[in-house]
Every structure is written in C-alpha cells, then in structure tokens.
Motif scaffolding. Structure first.
Motif, PDB file in Angstrom:
ATOM      1  N   ASN A  88      95.158 -20.498  80.670  1.00 48.93           N
ATOM      2  CA  ASN A  88      95.483 -20.288  79.256  1.00 48.93           C
ATOM      3  C   ASN A  88      96.730 -21.058  78.814  1.00 48.93           C
ATOM      4  O   ASN A  88      97.011 -21.154  77.632  1.00 48.93           O
ATOM      5  N   PHE A  89      97.487 -21.576  79.775  1.00 51.72           N
ATOM      6  CA  PHE A  89      98.735 -22.279  79.483  1.00 51.72           C
ATOM      7  C   PHE A  89      98.514 -23.766  79.225  1.00 51.72           C
ATOM      8  O   PHE A  89      99.453 -24.476  78.881  1.00 51.72           O
ATOM      9  N   ARG A  90      97.291 -24.249  79.398  1.00 51.49           N
ATOM     10  CA  ARG A  90      97.016 -25.665  79.212  1.00 51.49           C
ATOM     11  C   ARG A  90      97.496 -26.132  77.839  1.00 51.49           C
ATOM     12  O   ARG A  90      97.300 -25.466  76.841  1.00 51.49           O
ATOM     13  N   HIS A  91      98.144 -27.289  77.840  1.00 51.35           N
ATOM     14  CA  HIS A  91      98.640 -27.960  76.638  1.00 51.35           C
ATOM     15  C   HIS A  91      99.765 -27.170  75.958  1.00 51.35           C
ATOM     16  O   HIS A  91      99.999 -27.344  74.766  1.00 51.35           O
ATOM     17  N   SER A  92     100.449 -26.325  76.728  1.00 44.15           N
ATOM     18  CA  SER A  92     101.581 -25.548  76.209  1.00 44.15           C
ATOM     19  C   SER A  92     102.832 -25.891  77.009  1.00 44.15           C
ATOM     20  O   SER A  92     102.769 -26.301  78.158  1.00 44.15           O
ATOM     21  N   TRP A  93     103.971 -25.678  76.366  1.00 41.74           N
ATOM     22  CA  TRP A  93     105.255 -25.870  77.041  1.00 41.74           C
ATOM     23  C   TRP A  93     105.457 -24.671  77.967  1.00 41.74           C
ATOM     24  O   TRP A  93     105.376 -23.529  77.527  1.00 41.74           O
ATOM     25  N   VAL A  94     105.704 -24.934  79.251  1.00 43.39           N
ATOM     26  CA  VAL A  94     105.840 -23.866  80.242  1.00 43.39           C
ATOM     27  C   VAL A  94     107.122 -24.013  81.035  1.00 43.39           C
ATOM     28  O   VAL A  94     107.694 -25.097  81.136  1.00 43.39           O
ATOM     29  N   LYS A  95     107.547 -22.892  81.602  1.00 42.45           N
ATOM     30  CA  LYS A  95     108.626 -22.868  82.585  1.00 42.45           C
ATOM     31  C   LYS A  95     107.995 -22.384  83.877  1.00 42.45           C
ATOM     32  O   LYS A  95     107.372 -21.329  83.904  1.00 42.45           O
ATOM     33  N   VAL A  96     108.140 -23.173  84.936  1.00 43.17           N
ATOM     34  CA  VAL A  96     107.583 -22.831  86.239  1.00 43.17           C
ATOM     35  C   VAL A  96     108.735 -22.597  87.203  1.00 43.17           C
ATOM     36  O   VAL A  96     109.651 -23.415  87.282  1.00 43.17           O
ATOM     37  N   ASN A 109      99.268 -29.587  81.741  1.00 41.41           N
ATOM     38  CA  ASN A 109      98.106 -30.366  81.350  1.00 41.41           C
ATOM     39  C   ASN A 109      96.848 -29.893  82.061  1.00 41.41           C
ATOM     40  O   ASN A 109      95.893 -29.507  81.407  1.00 41.41           O
ATOM     41  N   GLU A 110      96.851 -29.910  83.379  1.00 39.43           N
ATOM     42  CA  GLU A 110      95.649 -29.563  84.131  1.00 39.43           C
ATOM     43  C   GLU A 110      95.913 -28.383  85.037  1.00 39.43           C
ATOM     44  O   GLU A 110      97.018 -28.221  85.556  1.00 39.43           O
ATOM     45  N   VAL A 111      94.874 -27.579  85.245  1.00 41.96           N
ATOM     46  CA  VAL A 111      94.931 -26.481  86.201  1.00 41.96           C
ATOM     47  C   VAL A 111      93.716 -26.646  87.111  1.00 41.96           C
ATOM     48  O   VAL A 111      92.580 -26.468  86.682  1.00 41.96           O
ATOM     49  N   GLU A 112      93.978 -27.024  88.346  1.00 43.34           N
ATOM     50  CA  GLU A 112      92.918 -27.222  89.338  1.00 43.34           C
ATOM     51  C   GLU A 112      93.014 -26.112  90.384  1.00 43.34           C
ATOM     52  O   GLU A 112      93.933 -25.299  90.345  1.00 43.34           O
ATOM     53  N   ASP A 113      92.092 -26.100  91.333  1.00 40.12           N
ATOM     54  CA  ASP A 113      92.118 -25.077  92.382  1.00 40.12           C
ATOM     55  C   ASP A 113      93.387 -25.144  93.220  1.00 40.12           C
ATOM     56  O   ASP A 113      93.959 -24.115  93.561  1.00 40.12           O
ATOM     57  N   ASP A 114      93.837 -26.357  93.556  1.00 38.71           N
ATOM     58  CA  ASP A 114      94.963 -26.521  94.469  1.00 38.71           C
ATOM     59  C   ASP A 114      96.278 -26.910  93.811  1.00 38.71           C
ATOM     60  O   ASP A 114      97.320 -26.855  94.440  1.00 38.71           O
ATOM     61  N   TYR A 115      96.239 -27.362  92.572  1.00 43.88           N
ATOM     62  CA  TYR A 115      97.468 -27.842  91.938  1.00 43.88           C
ATOM     63  C   TYR A 115      97.372 -27.745  90.420  1.00 43.88           C
ATOM     64  O   TYR A 115      96.296 -27.572  89.851  1.00 43.88           O
ATOM     65  N   VAL A 116      98.554 -27.856  89.784  1.00 43.44           N
ATOM     66  CA  VAL A 116      98.629 -27.981  88.327  1.00 43.44           C
ATOM     67  C   VAL A 116      99.345 -29.291  88.030  1.00 43.44           C
ATOM     68  O   VAL A 116     100.118 -29.792  88.855  1.00 43.44           O
ATOM     69  N   THR A 117      99.085 -29.846  86.860  1.00 48.88           N
ATOM     70  CA  THR A 117      99.762 -31.055  86.423  1.00 48.88           C
ATOM     71  C   THR A 117     100.632 -30.699  85.224  1.00 48.88           C
ATOM     72  O   THR A 117     100.160 -30.075  84.272  1.00 48.88           O
ATOM     73  N   VAL A 118     101.901 -31.085  85.311  1.00 50.61           N
ATOM     74  CA  VAL A 118     102.862 -30.813  84.242  1.00 50.61           C
ATOM     75  C   VAL A 118     103.519 -32.122  83.843  1.00 50.61           C
ATOM     76  O   VAL A 118     103.949 -32.899  84.693  1.00 50.61           O
ATOM     77  N   PHE A 119     103.574 -32.376  82.531  1.00 47.94           N
ATOM     78  CA  PHE A 119     104.307 -33.519  82.003  1.00 47.94           C
ATOM     79  C   PHE A 119     105.714 -33.046  81.699  1.00 47.94           C
ATOM     80  O   PHE A 119     105.917 -32.154  80.872  1.00 47.94           O
ATOM     81  N   SER A 120     106.703 -33.644  82.364  1.00 44.28           N
ATOM     82  CA  SER A 120     108.092 -33.265  82.164  1.00 44.28           C
ATOM     83  C   SER A 120     108.912 -34.524  81.937  1.00 44.28           C
ATOM     84  O   SER A 120     109.003 -35.380  82.825  1.00 44.28           O
ATOM     85  N   LYS A 121     109.463 -34.642  80.750  1.00 43.30           N
ATOM     86  CA  LYS A 121     110.188 -35.833  80.328  1.00 43.30           C
ATOM     87  C   LYS A 121     109.263 -37.029  80.496  1.00 43.30           C
ATOM     88  O   LYS A 121     108.228 -37.093  79.869  1.00 43.30           O
ATOM     89  N   GLN A 122     109.597 -37.971  81.361  1.00 40.44           N
ATOM     90  CA  GLN A 122     108.733 -39.148  81.530  1.00 40.44           C
ATOM     91  C   GLN A 122     108.001 -39.113  82.861  1.00 40.44           C
ATOM     92  O   GLN A 122     107.572 -40.147  83.366  1.00 40.44           O
ATOM     93  N   GLU A 123     107.838 -37.915  83.419  1.00 40.93           N
ATOM     94  CA  GLU A 123     107.199 -37.777  84.719  1.00 40.93           C
ATOM     95  C   GLU A 123     105.898 -36.990  84.599  1.00 40.93           C
ATOM     96  O   GLU A 123     105.778 -36.115  83.756  1.00 40.93           O
ATOM     97  N   VAL A 124     104.959 -37.314  85.475  1.00 39.27           N
ATOM     98  CA  VAL A 124     103.733 -36.540  85.627  1.00 39.27           C
ATOM     99  C   VAL A 124     103.841 -35.883  86.999  1.00 39.27           C
ATOM    100  O   VAL A 124     103.895 -36.567  88.024  1.00 39.27           O
ATOM    101  N   ILE A 125     103.922 -34.562  87.014  1.00 45.58           N
ATOM    102  CA  ILE A 125     104.182 -33.829  88.256  1.00 45.58           C
ATOM    103  C   ILE A 125     102.958 -33.011  88.638  1.00 45.58           C
ATOM    104  O   ILE A 125     102.449 -32.234  87.822  1.00 45.58           O
ATOM    105  N   GLN A 126     102.494 -33.200  89.874  1.00 45.91           N
ATOM    106  CA  GLN A 126     101.449 -32.343  90.419  1.00 45.91           C
ATOM    107  C   GLN A 126     102.152 -31.338  91.318  1.00 45.91           C
ATOM    108  O   GLN A 126     102.814 -31.718  92.286  1.00 45.91           O
ATOM    109  N   LEU A 127     102.016 -30.075  90.985  1.00 48.96           N
ATOM    110  CA  LEU A 127     102.677 -28.998  91.718  1.00 48.96           C
ATOM    111  C   LEU A 127     101.608 -28.171  92.420  1.00 48.96           C
ATOM    112  O   LEU A 127     100.647 -27.718  91.781  1.00 48.96           O
ATOM    113  N   ALA A 128     101.763 -28.000  93.718  1.00 49.56           N
ATOM    114  CA  ALA A 128     100.793 -27.229  94.491  1.00 49.56           C
ATOM    115  C   ALA A 128     100.721 -25.797  93.957  1.00 49.56           C
ATOM    116  O   ALA A 128     101.756 -25.151  93.741  1.00 49.56           O
TER     117      ALA A 128
END
Length: 165
Positions: A88-96, A109-128
């Motif tokens: 439900n957090f997709r495309h929303s500003w989040v604090k992890v 941005n994305e929520v997959e089985d093993d990771y999420v993708t977050v756009f932070s400043k100029q980085e694309v971060i995949q977080l387990a």
C-alpha cells in the motif's frame, strides 16, 4: 514475539525495545502473524516486523499511558502479512527503519518478495525485505524544513509586533 502475546496488548501503550534508535513508545493498534501496528506521538502509524523485536515493555502502573494521547479515527492498513501491507506504500514517501545507519527516506517504488525499491535523493536503493525493521509514511525533509521556517517566521513576526507595541 508471537501474535497471541501481541494480540493481548492491543489497545495498550507499550515500549518497543529497551533503548536505542529503534525504540519507541506507542499504542498497539493491531497484531498479525509477522507484523504489528503501533501509533506513536512523533512518527504516527508505524508498521513493525515481529522478527526484529527484542523486547516489549508494558508499564504495570500505566505511567506511559497517562502521558500518551491517542487521536480519534487513526487509520492504518491491515493485511495477511507484512509484504501485503507495505504494498500500500507504493509511490508514497516512506521512512524505513527509524534510526541507526540503515534508516532511509524516499519514495517506495516496488515491493517484491525479497526486496523493496526506494528512490532516495538521486539513488535507487534495493533493500532486502528481511532487513526492514519498520516502516511508515514519512514527511519529506523539505516539507519539514518549510514547516519549521513558517513557525520561525510566525514567531519573528510576533516578536516584531510585540516590540512595536
């Protein structure tokens, strides 16, 4: 922590962990098999994964609860598991992860089985997914700054007004 224990604490003010950057005090709103929902004064609604919780504290004299004010009609997501809730957090500003070196703010941005993708400043971060301890909707730092600037400007105007009087 298990669901039965957490379910027995729903509606009570509890402390998550004993201290450190992830420790929070709040009212437990809901508990499921792998996550629970906590409302805190500073962070609003926060979703915690059970597997990362080291301790839960309930104050037997309820002194934490006396100082805690719960607003009416707090809304939150529920689902069968943590992944379905944070979808439900997709495309929303989040604090992890509230504190420590792994805290992160950005657009989910994305929520997959093993990771999420977050756009932070100029980085694309995949977080387990395993390493997400907690997550909430966040307020952009720029919005916080603007809010603080408005408060400062209001205070400055009030001070100038008092000096003239």
């Amino acid at each position: 922590m298990n669901k039965d224990l957490m379910m027995s604490l729903v509606g009570k003010v509890i402390k998550i962990d004993r201290g450190g950057p992830e420790s929070r005090v709040g009212m437990l709103l809901a508990a499921e098999d792998d996550y629970f929902v906590l409302f805190t004064k500073d962070d609003g609604v926060v979703y915690y994964k059970m597997q990362h919780i080291k301790s839960i504290t309930v104050d037997s004299k309820d002194s934490m609860g006396k100082a805690f004010e719960m607003p009416e009609n707090v809304e939150y997501y529920q689902g069968e598991d943590f992944k379905s809730v944070i979808a439900n957090f997709r495309h929303s500003w989040v604090k992890v992860n509230r504190g420590g070196p792994e805290k992160l703010e950005g657009i989910m941005n994305e929520v997959e089985d093993d990771y999420v993708t977050v756009f932070s400043k100029q980085e694309v971060i995949q977080l387990a997914m395993f390493h997400i301890r907690n997550i909430s909707f966040g307020v952009k730092d720029e919005e916080k700054e603007q809010e603080q600037n408005e408060k400062s400007n209001t205070s400055a105007r009030s001070a100038r007004g008092r000096k003239k009087a």
